[in-house]
Design a protein around this motif. Structure first.
Motif, mmCIF file in Angstrom:
data_model
loop_
_atom_site.group_PDB
_atom_site.id
_atom_site.type_symbol
_atom_site.label_atom_id
_atom_site.label_comp_id
_atom_site.label_asym_id
_atom_site.label_seq_id
_atom_site.Cartn_x
_atom_site.Cartn_y
_atom_site.Cartn_z
ATOM 1 N N GLU A 7 35.784 -108.222 18.713
ATOM 2 C CA GLU A 7 35.877 -106.976 17.944
ATOM 3 C C GLU A 7 37.308 -106.453 17.871
ATOM 4 N N GLY A 8 38.254 -107.171 18.485
ATOM 5 C CA GLY A 8 39.651 -106.757 18.452
ATOM 6 C C GLY A 8 39.974 -105.595 19.376
ATOM 7 N N LYS A 9 39.128 -105.337 20.371
ATOM 8 C CA LYS A 9 39.317 -104.191 21.263
ATOM 9 C C LYS A 9 39.871 -104.573 22.636
ATOM 10 N N LEU A 10 39.889 -105.840 22.966
ATOM 11 C CA LEU A 10 40.319 -106.264 24.294
ATOM 12 C C LEU A 10 41.779 -105.924 24.548
ATOM 13 N N ASP A 11 42.647 -106.142 23.575
ATOM 14 C CA ASP A 11 44.067 -105.832 23.760
ATOM 15 C C ASP A 11 44.273 -104.350 24.075
ATOM 16 N N ALA A 12 43.511 -103.480 23.411
ATOM 17 C CA ALA A 12 43.640 -102.038 23.658
ATOM 18 C C ALA A 12 43.181 -101.692 25.070
ATOM 19 N N VAL A 13 42.098 -102.329 25.519
ATOM 20 C CA VAL A 13 41.609 -102.083 26.876
ATOM 21 C C VAL A 13 42.644 -102.543 27.898
ATOM 22 N N LEU A 14 43.205 -103.723 27.701
ATOM 23 C CA LEU A 14 44.216 -104.235 28.635
ATOM 24 C C LEU A 14 45.465 -103.374 28.612
ATOM 25 N N ASP A 16 45.616 -100.208 28.016
ATOM 26 C CA ASP A 16 45.318 -98.920 28.646
ATOM 27 C C ASP A 16 44.670 -99.068 30.009
ATOM 28 N N ARG A 17 44.770 -100.228 30.607
ATOM 29 C CA ARG A 17 44.105 -100.512 31.881
ATOM 30 C C ARG A 17 44.436 -99.480 32.960
ATOM 31 N N ASP A 18 45.697 -99.162 33.134
ATOM 32 C CA ASP A 18 46.083 -98.211 34.174
ATOM 33 C C ASP A 18 45.493 -96.826 33.915
ATOM 34 N N LYS A 19 45.482 -96.399 32.652
ATOM 35 C CA LYS A 19 44.881 -95.095 32.322
ATOM 36 C C LYS A 19 43.378 -95.111 32.606
ATOM 37 N N ILE A 20 42.729 -96.206 32.280
ATOM 38 C CA ILE A 20 41.284 -96.330 32.524
ATOM 39 C C ILE A 20 41.001 -96.296 34.019
ATOM 40 N N TYR A 21 41.774 -97.038 34.799
ATOM 41 C CA TYR A 21 41.615 -97.020 36.254
ATOM 42 C C TYR A 21 41.832 -95.616 36.816
ATOM 43 N N MET A 22 42.865 -94.929 36.325
ATOM 44 C CA MET A 22 43.168 -93.601 36.839
ATOM 45 C C MET A 22 42.040 -92.619 36.507
ATOM 46 N N ARG A 23 41.473 -92.710 35.310
ATOM 47 C CA ARG A 23 40.330 -91.846 34.980
ATOM 48 C C ARG A 23 39.160 -92.126 35.917
#
Length: 181
Positions: A7-14, A16-23
Motif C-alpha cells: 500500500e506504499g505505507k511502510l516507508d512512512a512507518v519506518l 516515523d518509527r521513533d515518533k511511533i515508539y515514543m507515543r
C-alpha cells in the motif's frame, strides 16, 4: 508488513518509527503511573531510566540512583553501550509479594523470579532482596536490546544471557561507593 509495503505505507512507518515508539512509551508510562500511583517516580537521566518504587527511604533512593549511574557508566565504558533512546522503566518494590505478583503476571505463572527485562515494553523488574547483580543483569538486557533493535538485529537468547550473566556477579562497595568487579 507486506500489506503496508504493497500500500506504499511502510516507508512512512519506518521514517516515523521513533515518533511511533515514543507515543507508545508515553502511553505505557501513563498506564504505569495510574497502576503504581502510590509509588515514587525517580528519573535517572544518566541512564535514561525511570524508577517506580515503593521504597520511602531517601537514603536508599539516593543509593539506588548512584548505583544505577555507576552501572550505566560501567556498561558504556566496558561494553560501549549508550543509553536507550526511550526511557527504560524500572519497577522495584520493597515487598517481595509485589515483585512476585508483577513478574507472575507478565510470565503467566506464580513462580518467584528475582528479575526480568521485557523488551516489548522496555521494562525491567528486580527484587531489592536479591542484590545488585540482578539489577545489572537486567539492565544489560535493556541496553543490549536497545542496541540490537537500533541496528535492526535479533540476537539469540544464549548470546543475550551470556552477555548479561557476565556482569551479574558485580557488587556494590558501600564504603568507596563504586562497583566491586
Amino acid at each position: 508488513l507486506s500489506r503496508l509495503a504493497s500500500e506504499g505505507k511502510l516507508d512512512a512507518v519506518l521514517k516515523d518509527r521513533d515518533k511511533i515508539y515514543m507515543r507508545g512509551r508515553n502511553a505505557l508510562l501513563s498506564r504505569i503511573r495510574k497502576e503504581l500511583a502510590g509509588y515514587f517516580e525517580v528519573r535517572m537521566q544518566d541512564n535514561n531510566m525511570i524508577l517506580f518504587t515503593d521504597i520511602p527511604d531517601n537514603e536508599t533512593l539516593e543509593y539506588l540512583k548512584a548505583f544505577a549511574k555507576i552501572c550505566g557508566d560501567c556498561a558504556r565504558i566496558d561494553l560501549k553501550f549508550q543509553p536507550t533512546p526511550f526511557p527504560v522503566i524500572w519497577v522495584l518494590s520493597y515487598k517481595r509479594d509485589v515483585n512476585k505478583a508483577m513478574l507472575g503476571m507478565l510470565v503467566g505463572g506464580e513462580d518467584y523470579m528475582s528479575g526480568m527485562y521485557t523488551p516489548e515494553y522496555g521494562m525491567l523488574f528486580t527484587d531489592i532482596h536479591t542484590g545488585f547483580g540482578t539489577y545489572f543483569h537486567e539492565y544489560i538486557h535493556s541496553l543490549h536490546g536497545a542496541d540490537a533493535a537500533g541496528s535492526n538485529q535479533s540476537h539469540p537468547r544464549w548470546l543475550a544471557e551470556m552477555l548479561a550473566t557476565t556482569y551479574e556477579e558485580l557488587d556494590y562497595d558501600f564504603e568507596h561507593k563504586n562497583i566491586k568487579k
